[in-house]
Enzyme design. Sequence first.
Site, PDB file in Angstrom:
ATOM      1  CG  ASN A 198     -14.777  12.823  19.995  1.00  0.00           C
ATOM      2  OD1 ASN A 198     -15.332  12.771  19.209  1.00  0.00           O
ATOM      3  ND2 ASN A 198     -13.952  14.201  20.336  1.00  0.00           N
ATOM      4  CE  LYS A 204     -11.177  14.776  17.908  1.00  0.00           C
ATOM      5  NZ  LYS A 204      -9.855  15.598  18.131  1.00  0.00           N
ATOM      6  CG  HIS A 260     -14.145  18.421  21.201  1.00  0.00           C
ATOM      7  ND1 HIS A 260     -13.099  19.093  20.347  1.00  0.00           N
ATOM      8  CD2 HIS A 260     -13.346  17.374  21.683  1.00  0.00           C
ATOM      9  CE1 HIS A 260     -11.992  18.150  20.231  1.00  0.00           C
ATOM     10  NE2 HIS A 260     -12.248  17.195  20.903  1.00  0.00           N
ATOM     11  CD  GLU A 307     -11.620  18.595  16.933  1.00  0.00           C
ATOM     12  OE1 GLU A 307     -12.415  17.846  16.737  1.00  0.00           O
ATOM     13  OE2 GLU A 307     -10.526  18.240  17.398  1.00  0.00           O
ATOM     14  CD  GLU A 317     -10.316  16.702  24.586  1.00  0.00           C
ATOM     15  OE1 GLU A 317      -9.768  15.544  24.108  1.00  0.00           O
ATOM     16  OE2 GLU A 317     -10.970  17.086  23.815  1.00  0.00           O
ATOM     17  N   GLY A 342      -4.547  15.934  18.307  1.00  0.00           N
ATOM     18  CA  GLY A 342      -4.142  15.499  16.922  1.00  0.00           C
ATOM     19  C   GLY A 342      -2.941  15.944  16.597  1.00  0.00           C
ATOM     20  CB  SER A 401      -1.477  13.419  21.247  1.00  0.00           C
ATOM     21  OG  SER A 401      -1.542  14.090  20.302  1.00  0.00           O
TER      22      SER A 401
HETATM   23  P1  13P Z   1      -6.427  13.112  20.042  1.00  0.00           P
HETATM   24  O1  13P Z   1      -6.553  12.041  20.704  1.00  0.00           O
HETATM   25  O2  13P Z   1      -6.529  12.684  18.284  1.00  0.00           O
HETATM   26  O3  13P Z   1      -5.169  13.984  19.936  1.00  0.00           O
HETATM   27  O4  13P Z   1      -7.946  13.900  19.876  1.00  0.00           O
HETATM   28  C1  13P Z   1      -8.137  14.413  21.190  1.00  0.00           C
HETATM   29  C2  13P Z   1      -9.548  14.683  21.494  1.00  0.00           C
HETATM   30  O5  13P Z   1      -9.783  15.954  20.674  1.00  0.00           O
HETATM   31  C3  13P Z   1     -10.633  13.873  21.936  1.00  0.00           C
HETATM   32  O6  13P Z   1     -11.802  14.756  22.271  1.00  0.00           O
END
Ligand code: 13P
Length: 258
Positions: free
Chosen positions: A18, A20, A104, A106, A176, A182, A221
């Site tokens: 992903n 983003k 997601h 976010e 997640e 992140g 992560s």
């Molecule tokens: P990270 O791998 O950067 O922690 O992000 C995970 C994520 O939100 C994937 O959709």
Amino acid sequence: MPNAQQDQAERRHLVAGNWKMNGTAALLRNMISNLLDESDLPANTDVLLLPPFPYLTLAESLIQDQPLLLGAQNLSAHEQGAHTGEVSAAMLAEVGCEYVLVGHSERRELHGEDDDLVAEKFVVAQRAGLRPILCMGESAKQRKNGLTEVIVKRQLQAVLDRAGVAALGNAVLAYEPLWAIGTGKTASPEQAQEVHAYIRQTIAAVDARIAGQVQILYGGSVKADNAADLFAQTDIDGGLIGGASLQVEQFLGICRAG
Ligand code: 13P
């Protein structure tokens, strides 16, 4: 009675990148050519790229008929019409997407998407022939207050209520935890496995066959050096990768651990 070990052996693994709102066309070309040249991918693992909308057509043209999957990070709950800036499920399918993320964290946290809207997007995606990846997870505070299962169950239930359990036969789930996204603070393999098992049991209470088949990815992560331990857990069927999916060597390492 379905045999849990047999189901685990039969479920393919999926590693999804992903991006983003990151990346460039040059990175996409580099990533795809490296993935297609890679000879050490486990035979049981599929790799999926989820770049931003503007790169989907380029990705599709680079992948063509080769074994790399393509998906989008979001879709509109509307099928068409006066929705400036939105992208429909049919458009995503037309440019070659097979998957799309829904829910997601976010989108939930930063763009106000609630369980109802996420469930609606799930249904709209499937109606257009896309396979939704339903993301679920709790915040650090919710975990501290012992609410992990309550939150994940609520997020799952909203989709079960709207789409029915059979719809999970053509979907992917992703756990997640927000505190792991992140942050560099990965859930331990045991912590992740515990929640994955809970999700699978919750589905099994309704339909054991679907529960045994559905892929549940872990995200938060994941890096090349922790992926293998996570993916080895009984109920973890691969990963949803953010930051590390933007670095060719990291992402290849995670795919090899698939
Ligand atoms: P990270 O791998 O950067 O922690 O992000 C995970 C994520 O939100 C994937 O959709």
